[in-house]
Design a protein around this motif. Structure first.
Motif, short mmCIF file in Angstrom:
data_model
loop_
_atom_site.label_atom_id
_atom_site.label_comp_id
_atom_site.label_asym_id
_atom_site.label_seq_id
_atom_site.Cartn_x
_atom_site.Cartn_y
_atom_site.Cartn_z
N GLY A 1 -9.30 3.85 -10.90
CA GLY A 1 -8.46 3.66 -12.09
C GLY A 1 -8.37 2.16 -12.37
O GLY A 1 -9.39 1.45 -12.27
N CYS B 1 -5.70 -0.06 -11.04
CA CYS B 1 -4.83 -0.87 -10.18
C CYS B 1 -5.69 -1.91 -9.43
O CYS B 1 -6.92 -1.81 -9.39
CB CYS B 1 -4.08 0.03 -9.19
N CYS C 1 -8.18 -0.39 -6.91
CA CYS C 1 -9.30 0.27 -7.58
C CYS C 1 -10.28 -0.78 -8.11
O CYS C 1 -11.50 -0.63 -7.99
CB CYS C 1 -8.80 1.14 -8.74
N CYS D 1 -5.86 3.36 -3.69
CA CYS D 1 -5.27 3.25 -5.04
C CYS D 1 -3.75 3.11 -4.94
O CYS D 1 -3.09 3.82 -4.17
CB CYS D 1 -5.63 4.50 -5.83
N SER D 2 -3.21 2.17 -5.72
CA SER D 2 -1.77 1.90 -5.56
C SER D 2 -0.90 2.51 -6.65
O SER D 2 0.33 2.33 -6.62
CB SER D 2 -1.53 0.39 -5.45
N ASP D 3 -1.49 3.21 -7.63
CA ASP D 3 -0.62 3.87 -8.62
C ASP D 3 -1.01 5.33 -8.88
O ASP D 3 -0.42 5.97 -9.73
CB ASP D 3 -0.60 3.07 -9.93
ZN ZN Z 1 -5.92 2.71 -8.44
#
Ligand code: ZN
Ligand code: DN4
Ligand code: BGC
Ligand code: ZN
Length: 360
Positions: free
Chosen positions: A95, A97, A100, A108-110
């Protein structure tokens, strides 16, 4: 436009069907057809409607399932791949973040990422599909044969050991001669991921045990013996382990079992949680458990998915083990099914380590 037969589910409700699909608008500079696709705990979770985080791609009312795949390149306009190459498609797609964006969508942090065959992106259990070259990892050592299909489950194991290395570097984790010889590792479960974990723990030098609460089949016992791993049937040996454990890796997702081994962890012990089972009974963590965790510097870490580097390292391990133990290791694939067979998604064949669909 691409019409072909595929294994489809409806996410997150579940179900499984092998039928014609017509998938439009997918892009990619490499055309692929699967050679083998593996079935894992996640696939069975989606099919029985037990993974609420799974969802269909937008504009579709179904999801092509399948994230463990070894494919053959049919056509390629990429300079990196040629027809006949064998490749592993990467499951998780980044994505936006920071993790990513640096090529670590596994961290991935979100949560704004997609996983082929799991979350919002069609998977690999279909007669043909397109991919971009940057989503593919080439098998360099074709002598690994069918074991190539284990690259995807093995990449998870390599990543979890990266977590182990980060955590264990906080203290002198080795013995007096700076190795892990004599340190004990327990891998809970006897499925494919558990076996791959135990092979790597052994490779690191751990005195390694794999466990379940029932006996295992002859081929699994042979696998243990070939790799120098012990097996414990905890229904027959309820007092196991006699000595504190240094590393516990859980593939069962069962809180009661996990808590039992958490209580057996040694000073500086590490518990890696990998298995998931939202339907398992709850258990209670006590004040004494907290004391034990704090006073002994115990670390509990979760680990999910993996990045490209781990797929590449996974292939290296599979290549090495194939050379050392190939005649036994090939038995890790316990059943081959033809496309169209659906019962394997709802029922684990007896003695299964890894079941696969053989497409060609
Ligand atoms: Zn991410
Ligand atoms: P699996 O083959 O279903 O492995 C689970 C193993 O745990 C089986 O051998 C089970 O035995 C065993 N087990 C279940 N309950 C207990 C218990 N109470 N005590 C001892 N053993 C038990 O699935 P897999 O090897 O494909 O994957 C393992 C787990 O990791 C699954 O929960 C997956 O969803 C999860 N997973 C996570 C990731 C990730 O985090 C990736 C892939 C898989 P039996 O019940 O068959 O007899 O990235
Ligand atoms: C896959 C991982 C994925 C996970 C999602 C696993 O079976 O191997 O790549 O992140 O499922 O829970
Ligand atoms: Zn999986």
């Amino acid at each position: 436009m691409s019409e072909c037969k595929a294994y489809v589910t409806k996410a997150p409700e579940g179900g499984i069907e092998y039928r014609s699909v017509n998938i439009t608008g997918e892009e990619g500079n490499v055309s692929l057809k699967p050679v083998l696709t593996g079935i894992c705990g996640t696939d069975r979770g989606i099919v029985r409607g037990a993974l609420p985080f799974s969802y269909d791609p937008s504009n579709y009312d179904y999801l092509v399932i399948g994230h463990e795949s070894m494919c053959e390149v049919v056509e390629s306009s990429s300079s990196e791949f040629s027809p006949g190459d064998l490749v592993i498609p990467i499951v998780r797609r980044p994505g936006h973040c920071p993790n990513c964006l640096i090529g670590r969508p596994d961290n991935c942090s979100d949560g704004d990422k997609h996983e082929a065959g799991i979350t919002g992106l069609h998977g690999f259990m279909r007669e043909q599909f397109q991919e971009f070259d940057f989503n593919l990892v080439k098998i360099q050592d074709k002598s690994i044969g069918d074991l190539g299909v284990l690259t995807e489950p093995m990449k998870n194991v390599v990543k979890a050991f990266e977590v182990f290395e980060r955590v264990s570097s906080r203290s002198i984790f080795g013995n007096g001669i700076s190795t892990l010889e004599g340190k004990t590792a327990l891998v809970v479960g006897t499925g494919c991921e558990a076996f791959l974990y135990s092979f790597l723990a052994k490779d690191y030098g751990f005195d390694t045990t794999i466990s379940n609460r029932h006996p295992i089949e002859k081929n699994s016992l042979e696998m243990c013996s070939e790799f120098g791993i012990k097996f414990v049937d905890t229904s027959k040996d309820p007092d196991f382990p006699a000595k504190p454990l240094d590393l516990v890796i859980d593939t069962s997702g069962d809180p009661g079992t996990i808590l039992k081994y958490l209580r057996k962890l040694n000073y500086n012990g590490i518990l890696i949680l990998f298995g998931t089972n939202g339907r398992a009974p709850d258990v209670e963590l006590t004040g004494n458990d907290i004391d034990h965790i704090v006073e002994k510097n115990i670390t509990i870490a979760g680990s999910v998915d993996a990045a490209r580097i781990h797929y590449i390292k996974a292939l290296d391990y599979l290549s090495k083990w194939n050379r050392m133990h190939g005649d036994t290791m090939k038995n890790i694939i316990t059943s081959y099914f033809k496309p169209g067979e659906t019962s394997v998604f709802t029922q684990k064949p007896a003695g299964e380590i890894k079941s696969v669909i053989k497409w060609q």
